[in-house]
Scaffold this motif. Structure first.
Motif, PDB file in Angstrom:
ATOM      1  N   TYR A 218       0.833  -1.201   0.000  1.00 26.96           N
ATOM      2  CA  TYR A 218       0.000   0.000   0.000  1.00 26.96           C
ATOM      3  C   TYR A 218       0.875   1.261   0.000  1.00 26.96           C
ATOM      4  CZ  TYR A 218      -2.772   3.802   1.960  1.00 26.96           C
ATOM      5  OH  TYR A 218      -3.348   5.014   2.178  1.00 26.96           O
ATOM      6  N   LEU A 219       1.890   1.270   0.839  1.00 25.66           N
ATOM      7  CA  LEU A 219       2.751   2.451   0.929  1.00 25.66           C
ATOM      8  C   LEU A 219       3.536   2.687  -0.358  1.00 25.66           C
ATOM      9  CD1 LEU A 219       4.141   2.075   4.571  1.00 25.66           C
ATOM     10  CD2 LEU A 219       2.482   3.747   3.750  1.00 25.66           C
ATOM     11  N   ASP A 220       3.771   1.614  -1.121  1.00 23.02           N
ATOM     12  CA  ASP A 220       4.515   1.757  -2.361  1.00 23.02           C
ATOM     13  C   ASP A 220       3.793   2.650  -3.374  1.00 23.02           C
ATOM     14  OD1 ASP A 220       6.743   1.186  -3.996  1.00 23.02           O
ATOM     15  OD2 ASP A 220       5.579  -0.301  -5.106  1.00 23.02           O
ATOM     16  N   ILE A 221       2.472   2.722  -3.276  1.00 19.73           N
ATOM     17  CA  ILE A 221       1.703   3.553  -4.211  1.00 19.73           C
ATOM     18  C   ILE A 221       1.065   4.747  -3.500  1.00 19.73           C
ATOM     19  CG2 ILE A 221       1.224   1.620  -5.761  1.00 19.73           C
ATOM     20  CD1 ILE A 221      -1.558   1.424  -4.499  1.00 19.73           C
ATOM     21  N   SER A 222       1.445   4.977  -2.234  1.00 20.35           N
ATOM     22  CA  SER A 222       0.890   6.096  -1.478  1.00 20.35           C
ATOM     23  C   SER A 222       1.757   7.336  -1.664  1.00 20.35           C
ATOM     24  CB  SER A 222       0.811   5.750   0.012  1.00 20.35           C
ATOM     25  OG  SER A 222      -0.033   4.645   0.211  1.00 20.35           O
TER      26      SER A 222
END
Length: 465
Positions: free
Chosen positions: A409-413
């Protein structure tokens, strides 16, 4: 009111010298015998013998919870921020829990305390037979089975540890009774008593009593005891025990499955017996695993009459499945963990482990913690010290966020690198510069390197084809 309750009320009234319609006019110290909270018309010993020892489902449920509860490590702490300490306790009590926030509040409000050898020793080896995890397991087990749990603490009478517990030992709650002034509202506990062939008396200060809520009040002080979950589930437990007994009896004493007979008018008397024996011998040749699917034949018409009902016909297995789920509901345990055939998949298993911890184990640990701190700060020599004991939830991996899903999730946040480290709960390396930590990354690349027509910068501008 039941017959036993009426009888107890009359006895209490005689001892007081007043009628029940007049109410209580003077206090009285009265011993409340074991068995005041009954199951299926019996005393609390029945919860242990019939509800736990003889029922594999109840045993499995209780064992699941106590095994989960006992792995938590405990320690002594000094309260350094009272406001945040209460916030931490409140956050842990809520149903929807922010585990990261809970751990932060605990770290901010408490610091480990190692300056009391007696207390720290108790939290390792509370008595000569048990470790602390053994004590937690026994304490939680008694409470889950009988609704009550008792810890005995003989107090040190001299020296620098005067008034502190010498040992902590769990007592069999099914044989414990409470001595109280039942002529008051609320009743006042005076002491405790254990009966094991002979009577053992304990002062109020020596005993920690942990119990479940019990709304069943009466004149003889039933409300002083906790209500066992098995009290609410008594019909389910009885049916499970009886279905198991019926199933075993059906297998052991069912006799022949049916009667095979010659079904032709030409066969009677000795002739029929001879042909029947010949058919019986023929069928015997086709028994055994090697003859599976082979077909036995007869040159004459025969008949078959079934006798009795099988366990499938009696619907015993289906009833047990429903009773399993009912008992799991009573204890707050997902039936998935007890091999419920209709709820078995990997996702359910992961969620079930978390539900077991949150709904069943942690509430028991919270209750034990709060009761221990109450006794330590009132009767057990630590009043005004600011010392508390607590358990550690970091031993439960199911309570931690799914790191893989979180990283994806954080990779695309659209978040700076610093916030990503904070959300993941990871320590920021010293070699990272402030500029780098303030940079926003998308799929491993700094946003500043993304083409100007990217929708990441302008959501209304479609990317170039």
């Amino acid at each position: 009111m039941s017959f036993l309750d009426n009888l107890r009320t009359k006895i209490a009234s005689r001892l007081l010298g007043v009628s029940t319609s007049q109410g209580w006019t003077q206090p009285i110290t009265m011993e409340i015998l074991k068995g005041i909270v009954t199951w299926a018309g019996q005393n609390a010993d029945s919860f242990v013998n019939n509800g736990y020892s003889e029922n594999d489902i109840v045993y499995s449920i209780v064992n699941l919870i106590t095994t989960k509860a006992k792995v938590a490590t405990w320690g002594a702490y000094k309260v350094v921020d009272e406001k945040k300490y209460y916030q931490y306790k409140a956050a842990l009590d809520t149903q929807v829990k922010d585990w990261k926030k809970i751990l932060e509040l605990k770290e901010q409000s408490l610091e480990p305390y190692k300056n009391d050898d007696r207390l720290n020793e108790l939290l390792k080896y509370p008595n000569e037979q048990d470790t602390w995890s053994d004590l937690v397991e026994a304490h939680c087990g008694y409470k889950l089975i009988t609704g009550n749990a008792y810890l005995q603490a003989p107090l040190i009478e001299a020296g620098k540890n005067t008034g502190k517990p010498l040992i902590l030992s769990p007592l069999p709650s099914q044989y414990m009774s409470i001595i109280a002034q039942v002529g008051r509202i609320p009743a006042i506990v005076e002491g405790y008593q254990l009966y094991l062939g002979t009577y053992y008396k304990f002062t109020k200060e020596q005993i920690l009593h942990d119990k479940f809520f019990n709304p069943r009040w009466n004149a003889s002080g039933q409300q002083l005891y906790g209500m066992s979950p098995l009290q609410a589930a008594n019909k389910k437990v009885t049916r499970l025990n009886e279905s198991a007994t019926a199933s075993v009896a059906n297998l052991q004493n069912g006799g022949p499955a049916g009667v095979l007979f010659m079904n032709h008018e030409n066969f009677n008397g000795d002739n029929a017996v001879a042909q029947t024996n010949a058919l019986k011998a023929k069928l015997a040749e086709f028994s055994g695993s090697k003859n599976k699917n082979k077909i036995a034949t007869s040159g004459y018409p025969v008949g078959w009459q079934s006798i009795g009902l099988s366990n499938v016909d009696l619907d015993i297995i289906q009833q047990e499945k429903h009773d399993l789920r009912s008992l799991c509901n009573v204890y707050g345990v997902p039936s998935t963990l007890l091999n419920d055939p209709d709820a078995k998949n990997e996702n359910n298993q992961i969620a079930a482990e978390k539900a077991l911890t949150v709904r069943a184990a942690i509430p028991l640990l919270i209750s034990l913690r709060d009761n221990l701190n109450r006794k330590f700060t009132t009767d057990w020599g630590y009043k005004g010290s600011g010392i508390v004991i607590d358990f550690d939830i970091t031993c439960y991996p199911e309570l931690q966020e799914d790191k893989k899903a979180q990283a994806e999730y954080l990779d695309i946040s659209m978040l700076p690198l610093r916030e990503r480290y904070e959300i993941m709960g990871e320590e920021i390396p010293d070699y990272l510069t402030e500029d780098f930590l303030n940079t926003v990354f998308y799929r491993g690349q700094p946003v500043s390197d993304v083409p100007v027509d990217s929708s990441l910068i302008d959501p209304f501008n479609k990317p170039m084809k």
